[in-house]
Each structure stands twice: as structure tokens, then as C-alpha cells.
Design an enzyme around this catalytic site. Structure first.
Site, mmCIF file in Angstrom:
data_model
loop_
_atom_site.group_PDB
_atom_site.id
_atom_site.type_symbol
_atom_site.label_atom_id
_atom_site.label_comp_id
_atom_site.label_asym_id
_atom_site.label_seq_id
_atom_site.Cartn_x
_atom_site.Cartn_y
_atom_site.Cartn_z
ATOM 1 N N ASP A 118 43.976 47.838 32.973
ATOM 2 C CA ASP A 118 44.836 47.972 31.961
ATOM 3 C C ASP A 118 46.289 47.998 32.892
ATOM 4 O OD1 ASP A 118 42.785 48.365 30.172
ATOM 5 O OD2 ASP A 118 42.922 50.745 30.444
ATOM 6 N N ASP A 196 50.207 48.088 28.058
ATOM 7 C CA ASP A 196 49.095 48.222 29.319
ATOM 8 C C ASP A 196 48.813 46.530 29.487
ATOM 9 O OD1 ASP A 196 49.097 50.757 29.062
ATOM 10 O OD2 ASP A 196 47.015 50.919 28.171
ATOM 11 N N HIS A 249 45.056 48.081 22.854
ATOM 12 C CA HIS A 249 44.383 46.755 23.758
ATOM 13 C C HIS A 249 44.080 45.912 22.829
ATOM 14 C CE1 HIS A 249 43.609 49.884 27.210
ATOM 15 N NE2 HIS A 249 44.930 49.865 26.986
ATOM 16 N N ASP A 251 41.559 43.523 23.851
ATOM 17 C CA ASP A 251 40.324 42.609 24.131
ATOM 18 C C ASP A 251 39.265 43.139 23.614
ATOM 19 O OD1 ASP A 251 40.892 45.042 25.637
ATOM 20 O OD2 ASP A 251 40.379 44.494 27.687
ATOM 21 N N CYS A 351 37.192 45.583 30.356
ATOM 22 C CA CYS A 351 38.039 46.542 30.843
ATOM 23 C C CYS A 351 37.676 47.065 32.169
ATOM 24 C CB CYS A 351 37.603 47.828 29.734
ATOM 25 S SG CYS A 351 38.081 47.623 28.134
#
Ligand code: DAV
Length: 366
Positions: A118, A196, A249, A251, A351
Site C-alpha cells: 500500500d 495507496d 484498492h 487488487d 497485499c
């Protein structure tokens, strides 16, 4: 001898996409991780069932048994990576207790570095410290400074995006998540750029960013202008908008796993960008993580948050049988690692890591 513009074989840092053969990676740490105190961005990206938990327990320690389970899994991930000949690096140990104060606000404690994906965005040879929207993550990159300085000594570029002020006005005070059928909305205003690194996903010359409650339009524009200025004509930054009431995020939502293979969340992604015409699109199968896992920071869709060792080998959480089968049917070789306990603390393999160097060169895949 040069292997092309800026593509020397001895580069310390080199990341162009999510799938070239992995050589070096940072794995996060659970040591020192604290329960974050309630702060305004959480209204947008956290789940209502945990609001009171953060309000009452913020600054406290996580349940030791839960951390122990997650640590065992993280250790197993590290041994899998090292067993594959990949260099694993770790952030420094730091103490995250104690007040953090800026001219505009203070928080009683910081969070920790379980999720290095991040705070640092690696594009090519550039390490970019990102302007994060969570106050408790304001100095998160400091735990990586020993590593960053080493990579910088070895030739990587190093820059920090403008430190955001994170004043109260950045966050919509009366934010409520979009209901079914409502257009997506996010907690952030546009007072300054914030994002991020996990709001971006890399696909060679094309970089995809999802608007979210940690990434505003100004953040996307900052990255676009930075890359245009430093690498003219090299990158295209694409803005995407997903139907995710707690968007944080990209992902676990939109993930180009390999050339011609795009993994997308079955409900959040309603439209595939036209440039992916000709790609295989796999909708993430239903996650299998049991409801007994508290998942303090995320949805249960961490089964999509995988890590590619190369274009055909993928690390998937053990027990995610639907995903494992779908990936195998898709021609991928699956490496299983238990990770559901780690998932409780904000994410899965993508992550928990930060790619530092992969083989390969900068290409366009479209
Ligand atoms: O539920 O998609 C993803 C967080 C990954 N860093 C979610 C949150």
C-alpha cells in the site's frame, strides 16, 4: 552492455507488471501491528460491523492467538518464496504505539506494516512513496527506509508524492456506502492528491487505477503527471470505477494476472475496458473462507488477492478450492499456502508483499 533503454541486467529494482519471473520481494511484518484508532477515512472503506471495534479498541493489541496464526502463515509464505529461489526482504522493526501529531490532527497510534503493497508503488526503477489517506499510516514508509536507501544506492529512483495534509475537509463527514443500484461513491473529496499503491495495478505501459475511498481523482492525476514528466510518452494511466460500496484498492477487484488473463470481481466490475478485447476474463469464483474468520479490514474476496511467481505459477490460499480449480482449469500451476488467518489483517498474498524485481522488459500488452 545495455539491454535497452534503462533495462540494465544489474538493476536492483525493476517492475513492469504483475507476472514477469519474480526475483526479489518484500514481505510485510506482523510484529508491532496495532489496532488502528478510528479515523475519518474508515467511514468509506471499512465495514460497519467493525466501526465500534475501532472506536473502542483502537491503539490496543490484536488478539495474540490470531496474530500467532497469521505469523505461522506468513513464515510459510516466506519459505515457499525462498524455496523458489526468490530473495525475500523485510521492513525494519518499529514501535507503532504512541501519538502521531501533525499541524492539523493527531492519532493515538500508528498501524504497522503488514501490507507493504500500500505505501510504496514500484514502477520500472522508480520507488514512489504514496500519499496515503489514512492518518495512522502517515509514516508507514519509514519502516522501509533502510531498504529504500539500499535500493537507491544501487541505482533505483526514489521519490515521495506530496505529503497530504489530511485535514478533516478531505473526508465526507456524512458519507454512507452506495446501496444496490446506486452509482459508486467514495468518502474522499478532491482537496489534494491521495492514493495507496494498491489502488494501482501494473500491466507494462498501461497502469490501471481504481477510484476508491483511498484514491481520489487528484491522486490519479498526480501519478499521471509524474510519469508523463519523468518518462515522457511511456505510460498510460487509466482510471476505472467499480461498484464496491467499501472500495479500497484494486487488487481484489481487477487484476491482470498474465498476458491475456484478466481476473475480475464478479459484481464490482460491470464493464471490462475495451482494450482487453481478446483477453480471457475470469470472474473470481466464490470465496471459501469460513465466516468464523473476522476479516477486520476487508471483504471475503481475498481469494483474488494472489501473487504471481511468473506468468504460469500463482500462490493461492489453501482451502480456496473454487479458485484453485478455476485457476488450474485456466492452465495455471497453483501453489497453495494457508493464509486465512493473515487475511484477517487486511489482505492476502498481494497485499502482504511488495514486488521489487522481476525479469523482463517494459512492453505494451494491447
Ligand atoms: O475487500 O477488496 C481489498 C484490500 C486489498 N488491499 C477488498 C479490499
Amino acid at each position: 552492455m545495455s539491454t535497452g533503454a534503462g533495462e540494465r541486467a544489474d538493476q536492483a529494482v525493476r517492475i513492469h507488471n504483475e507476472w514477469d519471473p519474480l526475483e526479489e520481494i518484500v514481505v510485510g511484518r506482523l510484529e508491532g501491528l496495532l489496532i488502528p484508532a478510528w479515523e475519518p477515512d474508515m467511514l468509506g472503506c471499512m465495514y460497519e460491523e467493525y466501526f465500534d471495534f475501532y472506536k473502542s479498541r483502537g491503539g490496543g493489541e490484536w488478539p495474540a492467538e490470531e496474530i500467532r496464526g497469521a505469523q505461522r502463515e506468513l513464515d510459510e509464505l516466506i519459505s515457499i518464496l525462498e524455496g523458489e529461489g526468490i530473495t525475500v526482504r523485510r521492513p525494519d522493526l518499529r514501535d507503532y504505539s504512541g501519538e502521531l501529531r501533525t499541524p492539523h490532527w493527531s492519532v493515538p497510534n500508528e498501524l504497522g506494516v503488514a501490507n507493504p503493497r500500500d505505501s510504496l508503488l514500484v514502477i520500472g526503477q522508480d520507488i514512489i512513496e504514496t500519499p496515503m489517506a489514512w492518518r495512522g499510516r502517515y509514516f508507514e514508509t519509514f519502516a522501509f527506509r533502510s531498504l529504500i536507501k539500499e535500493y537507491y544506492e544501487r541505482g533505483a529512483n526514489w521519490i515521495s508524492a506530496p505529503k497530504p495534509e489530511l485535514r478533516d475537509g478531505l473526508y465526507k463527514e456524512s458519507f454512507t456506502p452506495a446501496g444496490p443500484g446506486e452509482p459508486p461513491r467514495f468518502v474522499l473529496n478532491e482537496l489534494e492528491p491521495v492514493f495507496d499503491a494498491a489502488d494501482a495495478i501494473k500491466c507494462g505501459r498501461d497502469i490501471f487505477m481504481g477510484l476508491s475511498s483511498t484514491c481520489n481523482e487528484a491522486g490519479i492525476e498526480w501519478l499521471r503527471r509524474y510519469l508523463d514528466a519523468t518518462h515522457p510518452g511511456t505510460y498510460q494511466v487509466h482510471k476505472l470505477v467499480f461498484n464496491d460500496p467499501h472500495a479500497m484498492h484494486i487488487d481484489a477487484t481487477f487484476y491482470p494476472l498474465a498476458p491475456g488473463k484478466l481476473l475480475v470481481h464478479p459484481e464490482r466490475v460491470t464493464e471490462i475496458p475495451r482494450m482487453f478485447k481478446g483477453w480471457d476474463v475470469l470472474k473470481t469464483p466464490e470465496p471459501c473462507v469460513p465466516d468464523s474468520y473476522p476479516l477486520y479490514f476487508s471483504s471475503k474476496w481475498m481469494n483474488a488477492n494472489v501473487l504471481m511467481l511468473d506468468a504460469s505459477r500463482v500462490i493461492v490460499a489453501a482451502g480456496e478450492v473454487n479458485t484453485i480449480k478455476a485457476f488450474k482449469d485456466w492452465g495455471l500451476e497453483v501453489i497453495e499456502c494457508p493464509f486465512w488467518n493473515f487475511n484477517n489483517f487486511g489482505g492476502s498474498f498481494h497485499c502482504a508483499t511488495l514486488d521489487i524485481r522481476r525479469q523482463g522488459s517494459l512492453q505494451s500488452y494491447f
